[in-house]
Write an enzyme that holds these catalytic residues in place. Structure first.
Site, PDB file in Angstrom:
ATOM      1  CD  GLU A  74      -2.770   1.083   2.611  1.00 32.48           C
ATOM      2  OE1 GLU A  74      -2.518   0.237   3.316  1.00 32.48           O
ATOM      3  OE2 GLU A  74      -3.667   1.739   2.659  1.00 32.48           O
ATOM      4  CD  GLU A  77      -7.062   1.418   6.213  1.00 33.09           C
ATOM      5  OE1 GLU A  77      -6.384   0.557   6.622  1.00 33.09           O
ATOM      6  OE2 GLU A  77      -6.476   2.355   5.529  1.00 33.09           O
TER       7      GLU A  77
HETATM    8  C1  LER Z   1      -3.378   1.445   6.070  1.00 30.34           C
HETATM    9  O1  LER Z   1      -4.088   0.846   5.442  1.00 30.34           O
HETATM   10  C2  LER Z   1      -3.359   2.654   5.879  1.00 30.34           C
HETATM   11  O2  LER Z   1      -3.906   3.015   5.330  1.00 30.34           O
HETATM   12  C3  LER Z   1      -2.536   3.419   6.855  1.00 30.34           C
HETATM   13  O3  LER Z   1      -2.842   4.876   6.647  1.00 30.34           O
HETATM   14  C4  LER Z   1      -2.646   3.186   8.397  1.00 30.34           C
HETATM   15  O4  LER Z   1      -3.284   3.988   8.912  1.00 30.34           O
HETATM   16 MN    MN Z   2      -5.148   2.076   3.986  1.00 28.86          MN
END
Ligand code: LER
Ligand code: MN
Length: 270
Positions: free
Chosen positions: A153, A247
């Site tokens: 990511e 998220e």
């Molecule tokens: C994790 O998926 C993410 O997006 C980070 O910003 C952890 O806070």
């Molecule tokens: Mn994230």
């Protein structure tokens, strides 16, 4: 595309972008009641979840496991794949491998987000990228052994100074020649870093393996100013059939954030 919602079991991450907290059973029940296809779980570590219990919770609620986060490795244990200390880097890789083992039991990928760390102090940027590349190379082998994928990511500039955009992530992974590492496109980080979110998705193409479905302010999709229609069109164009996983900050409260996510998912994805 399928919908998912996050459940955090990490007290140290309080204040972070997770919808449901502390209680896996309650989170799964509510996710199912609201119509989500899956949950994405953020555990304190690989041993914190009993696989039999998780299997029952998923089966009883008709849910899948979308992904498992490894961020507790950093938040709770201060492990980083780019630490100056090679024993810490080795422990970080082992931590991720064990989360991958757990996730693979449920046909789910693990996520490398904050575990990638940043370059600073004694570790210059090329060195940090070499450490990260070595780690992803080893984890790619592990993913191959398990027959699973790993999600990498890119984060916004306030969380890492290594890789911030989808294009840089695709170039980085291309150089490593990993086979099973895909990119996690978090629409909140992208809102900060990308010139155009839909173009960035089209550019990353088949590298996109997971999406964090968040609005510009990291609230539920529909609670900020991101235009989701061209983003969903771009995801369709690149053949993306994975999860849009919320998220997001649990605002104004977890239930309202989850409901708004479901509404937006139905509006834009159908
Ligand atoms: C994790 O998926 C993410 O997006 C980070 O910003 C952890 O806070
Ligand atoms: Mn994230």
């Amino acid at each position: 595309m399928k919908s998912a919602v996050t459940v955090s079991l990490v007290p140290e991450a309080r204040g972070g972008p997770f919808v449901f907290w502390d209680d896996l059973a309650a989170g799964c029940r509510r996710a199912a009641e609201l119509g989500f296809d899956a949950v994405e779980v953020f555990p304190p570590g690989p041993d914190a979840i009993n696989p039999d219990e998780l299997r029952s919770l998923l089966d009883d609620n008709g849910l899948s496991l979308a992904a498992v986060g490894t961020g507790a490795g950093w938040v709770k244990h201060r492990l980083s794949l780019t630490s100056p200390d090679d024993t810490v880097r080795d422990r970080a890789v082992a931590f991720v491998q064990r989360v991958m083992d757990l996730a693979a039991t449920f046909d789910a990928p693990a996520i490398i987000g904050s575990m990638q760390g940043k370059w600073e102090g004694a570790v210059a940027k090329p060195t940090a990228l070499r450490y990260l590349g070595n780690a992803l190379f080893k984890l790619d082998e592990h993913a191959n052994d398990l027959g699973t994928t790993l999600l990498y990511e890119p984060l916004n500039r306030y969380e890492t100074n290594l890789v911030n955009t989808l294009a840089d992530a695709a170039q980085f992974l291309g150089g490593l020649r990993t086979r099973r590492v895909k990119i996690l496109a978090d629409l909140y980080h992208m809102n900060i870093e990308e010139a155009d979110l839909a173009d960035a998705i089209r550019g990353a193409g088949g590298y996109v393996g997971h999406v964090h479905f968040a609005d510009s302010n990291r609230r539920a999709a529909g609670m900020g100013h991101t235009d989701f229609a061209p983003i969903v069109a771009a995801l369709r164009d690149v053949g993306y059939a994975g999860y849009l996983s919320a998220e997001i900050l649990p605002l104004p409260d977890p239930d309202a954030a989850a409901r708004r996510t479901v509404d937006s998912f139905r509006k834009y994805v159908g």
